[in-house]
Design an enzyme around this catalytic site. Sequence first.
Site, PDB file in Angstrom:
ATOM      1  N   GLU B  50      36.611  42.406  44.341  1.00 52.82           N
ATOM      2  CA  GLU B  50      38.023  42.782  44.165  1.00 52.82           C
ATOM      3  C   GLU B  50      38.771  42.874  45.493  1.00 52.82           C
ATOM      4  O   GLU B  50      39.972  42.609  45.559  1.00 52.82           O
ATOM      5  CB  GLU B  50      38.142  44.106  43.405  1.00 52.82           C
ATOM      6  CG  GLU B  50      37.784  44.031  41.935  1.00 52.82           C
ATOM      7  CD  GLU B  50      36.315  44.325  41.656  1.00 52.82           C
ATOM      8  OE1 GLU B  50      35.519  44.377  42.627  1.00 52.82           O
ATOM      9  OE2 GLU B  50      35.962  44.502  40.473  1.00 52.82           O
ATOM     10  N   PHE B 112      34.000  57.038  31.877  1.00 51.37           N
ATOM     11  CA  PHE B 112      33.265  55.951  32.521  1.00 51.37           C
ATOM     12  C   PHE B 112      34.236  55.018  33.245  1.00 51.37           C
ATOM     13  O   PHE B 112      35.250  54.619  32.688  1.00 51.37           O
ATOM     14  CB  PHE B 112      32.468  55.163  31.470  1.00 51.37           C
ATOM     15  CG  PHE B 112      31.746  53.980  32.060  1.00 51.37           C
ATOM     16  CD1 PHE B 112      30.736  54.164  32.995  1.00 51.37           C
ATOM     17  CD2 PHE B 112      32.100  52.687  31.706  1.00 51.37           C
ATOM     18  CE1 PHE B 112      30.082  53.075  33.564  1.00 51.37           C
ATOM     19  CE2 PHE B 112      31.443  51.596  32.276  1.00 51.37           C
ATOM     20  CZ  PHE B 112      30.436  51.793  33.198  1.00 51.37           C
ATOM     21  N   GLN B 113      33.928  54.691  34.477  1.00 53.06           N
ATOM     22  CA  GLN B 113      34.760  53.831  35.325  1.00 53.06           C
ATOM     23  C   GLN B 113      36.189  54.359  35.456  1.00 53.06           C
ATOM     24  O   GLN B 113      37.144  53.590  35.456  1.00 53.06           O
ATOM     25  CB  GLN B 113      34.736  52.378  34.832  1.00 53.06           C
ATOM     26  CG  GLN B 113      33.370  51.726  35.040  1.00 53.06           C
ATOM     27  CD  GLN B 113      33.389  50.215  34.921  1.00 53.06           C
ATOM     28  OE1 GLN B 113      34.187  49.650  34.172  1.00 53.06           O
ATOM     29  NE2 GLN B 113      32.501  49.539  35.644  1.00 53.06           N
ATOM     30  N   LYS B 162      44.080  51.358  29.169  1.00 53.26           N
ATOM     31  CA  LYS B 162      43.603  50.406  28.166  1.00 53.26           C
ATOM     32  C   LYS B 162      44.502  50.386  26.919  1.00 53.26           C
ATOM     33  O   LYS B 162      44.840  49.327  26.394  1.00 53.26           O
ATOM     34  CB  LYS B 162      42.170  50.790  27.775  1.00 53.26           C
ATOM     35  CG  LYS B 162      41.668  50.201  26.483  1.00 53.26           C
ATOM     36  CD  LYS B 162      40.666  49.123  26.745  1.00 53.26           C
ATOM     37  CE  LYS B 162      40.111  48.604  25.420  1.00 53.26           C
ATOM     38  NZ  LYS B 162      39.506  47.301  25.557  1.00 53.26           N
ATOM     39  N   MET B 475      34.014  42.057  70.206  1.00 56.35           N
ATOM     40  CA  MET B 475      35.041  42.896  70.828  1.00 56.35           C
ATOM     41  C   MET B 475      34.470  44.266  71.198  1.00 56.35           C
ATOM     42  O   MET B 475      34.731  44.785  72.282  1.00 56.35           O
ATOM     43  CB  MET B 475      36.249  43.031  69.897  1.00 56.35           C
ATOM     44  CG  MET B 475      37.439  43.716  70.535  1.00 56.35           C
ATOM     45  SD  MET B 475      38.006  42.888  72.028  1.00 56.35           S
ATOM     46  CE  MET B 475      39.263  41.797  71.357  1.00 56.35           C
TER      47      MET B 475
END
Lengths: 163, 566
Positions: B50, B112-113, B162, B475
């Site tokens: 993502e 959940f999630q 949802k 760096m």
Amino acid sequence: MRHTISVLVENKFGVLSRVSGLFSGRGFNIESLSVGETIDPAVSLMTIVTIGDDQIVEQIIKQLNKLIDIIKVVDYMEVDHVEREMVLIKVAPKKNDKTEFLKIAEIFRGRIVDSGASTFTVEITGDEKKITAFIEMIKPFGIKEFVRTGTVAIAREGIKKTK
Amino acid sequence: MKISGAEILIDCLKKEGVKHIFGYPGGVVLNIFDALYDEKGLELILTRHEQAAVHAADGYARSSGKVGVALVTSGPGATNTVTGIATASMDSIPLVVFSGQVPTMLIGNDAFQEADIVGITRPCTKHNYLVKDIKYLAQTIKEAFHIASTGRPGPVLIDLPKDVTAGMTEYMQPKEVQLRSYNPTYQGNKWVIKQAAGMIAKAKNPVIMAGGGVILSNAAKELTELAKLTNVPVTMTLMGLGGFPGSHKLSMGMLGMHGTYYANKAVQSADLLIGIGVRFDDRVTGTTDSFAPNAKIIQIDIDPTSIRKNIRVDMPIVGDVKNVLKDMIKIIKDNKEKRPARTTWLKQIDAWRKERPLSYKFDKKVIKPEFVVEKIYEVTKGDAIICTEVGQNQMWAAQFYHYNWPRQLLTSGGLGTMGYGLPAAIGAQFANPKKVVFDIAGDGSIQMNIQELATAVLNKIPVKVAILNNGVLGMVRQWQELFFKERYAHTILHTDRVPDFVKVAEAYGAVGLRATKPEEVVPVLKESLKIKDRPVFMDFVCDWKEKVFPMVPAGAAIDEMIFDED
């Protein structure tokens, strides 16, 4: 410097955390904060008191103006205004001190809103100086508890301070 | 007729002109993905992470000027976008990110999630929304696109429970966006612009410092006209590169920590500094007390919070850069007095340019990373879109490629996000199918989103990834060499090709090429340009000790630079 800032916001969920996030994100403390509906129920007014470097406060005010849900920001440093705060104080003076205590409360135009066998609860309204002075005066009587509403402010009519 | 929230979302996206969405599916966004399944004209590009979806949308936005769109699921899908969103936020890139959310009934229940992504992204978005009722959906999307793309642009997140996307409603077309609390200032104050024009006319040693605002406001043409008209030399911040043609004689290249000697010298000697679309970041100013000590400062920016944030400003102009420059050019042209040629000042700058040009020591045996970037410029004839990762690769890409048009360099300037380049290059290639797109990478950074090779291979995206492989986090290693007694704590990545980038590329179905000697660099680059149907990894095995110079050490003024021989 102490700044009293009034912030006119859309009355939506999450707005308070957007505003307070600007302070906490810079490690800035909010001294007091009060929020309430305005005449238009879709709009709320927050009054925030903060102490900090003028340049940082200027930056915070600019950032506040940038938030999408904020309609208007006024720093009362630049405006002649009236400030008030209300405090409820529960005091337990000794038997012999009760008259003395009530006299002081009267001088400060305090109102007794509750009294019991051992305590009085005083309601007192004023600007920060008056409230601090009153609290100092009655400390020796034995403060059990006190609670403050936080400052609210309103501009005086027609006068603008010149910087 | 009632339609679902998912269908409303898709209709709104089409009305905003969206063609590509970068995303990743999950449980609570199933309805949206299902609605996308039959959709023509709205393509979802499946990334492998993502974070990469957001970087790809960002690369798409930076290279095209359009709003980039990403779509992810709730919880981990949403939290994975945070780095991408913060990257876009720091560089003012217009994005709309849609995250799924658990059903409104369950919000706050540790479902959940579930993650409070609106809370998490509050400080790194321009604005964000939780849509709690399907009736607000269409209007919210319209507002989000408006906010993302106007004023100082930025990312906007919309959290979609949802039940909002699954629910059915009568679809009402959204109204025109009217926000009483959001009115960016587009026109600069005419009186102030006139004063500023007067300051430019009077100045002996003026310098223009152009930043990302020039590119965001599509004002490269106006900037070029102003500089030519007034004979004022131009230096650019990292975000401003391409805002003024890098090969023009008035260009001094980049300024700041790894800026050119002559740009930094010019700023420190200037009597007038004209900051255009810049926010005077610490990488540019060095210590602020010693920055441009003799200069009056004009600052043009659409965002009032950028003005006087870091340094004092004598003449602030709040407005859109393009409009302000147009007004300023008109005022200057209307003034019939002779405009100064500034011969002495420009000669002085040329003398500094000759004294210490940007350079490196070519080596016949080992590949110098600067040499690779120089050759990329040559083989692409300066016409490629260049993405970078972060670190030495980014600075060499800024120094040794000359950017002649805006939106040519895509780089994470503000946040400095390693792993930005490859997904951004994929996004840029989707927006610019005919352009050659390079990602100039390090062997550290490329491994932060290396999985996106799969996205590129499966979509036949021919991005060219030039890995300046020095085996170290260059760096940070450079700082350890200079300031930490060569104690290379955890900056040595590998000594025997872990991983073997050629094999990695081949395993993904991409092309892997390698150069270990300087004479192999150009043939490898030319070979990569022939490949049009899949990505190429080029493993340039480079000198691990090479450092980025010039360099302004921390806490110094920008003309207190150190050079290779010091």
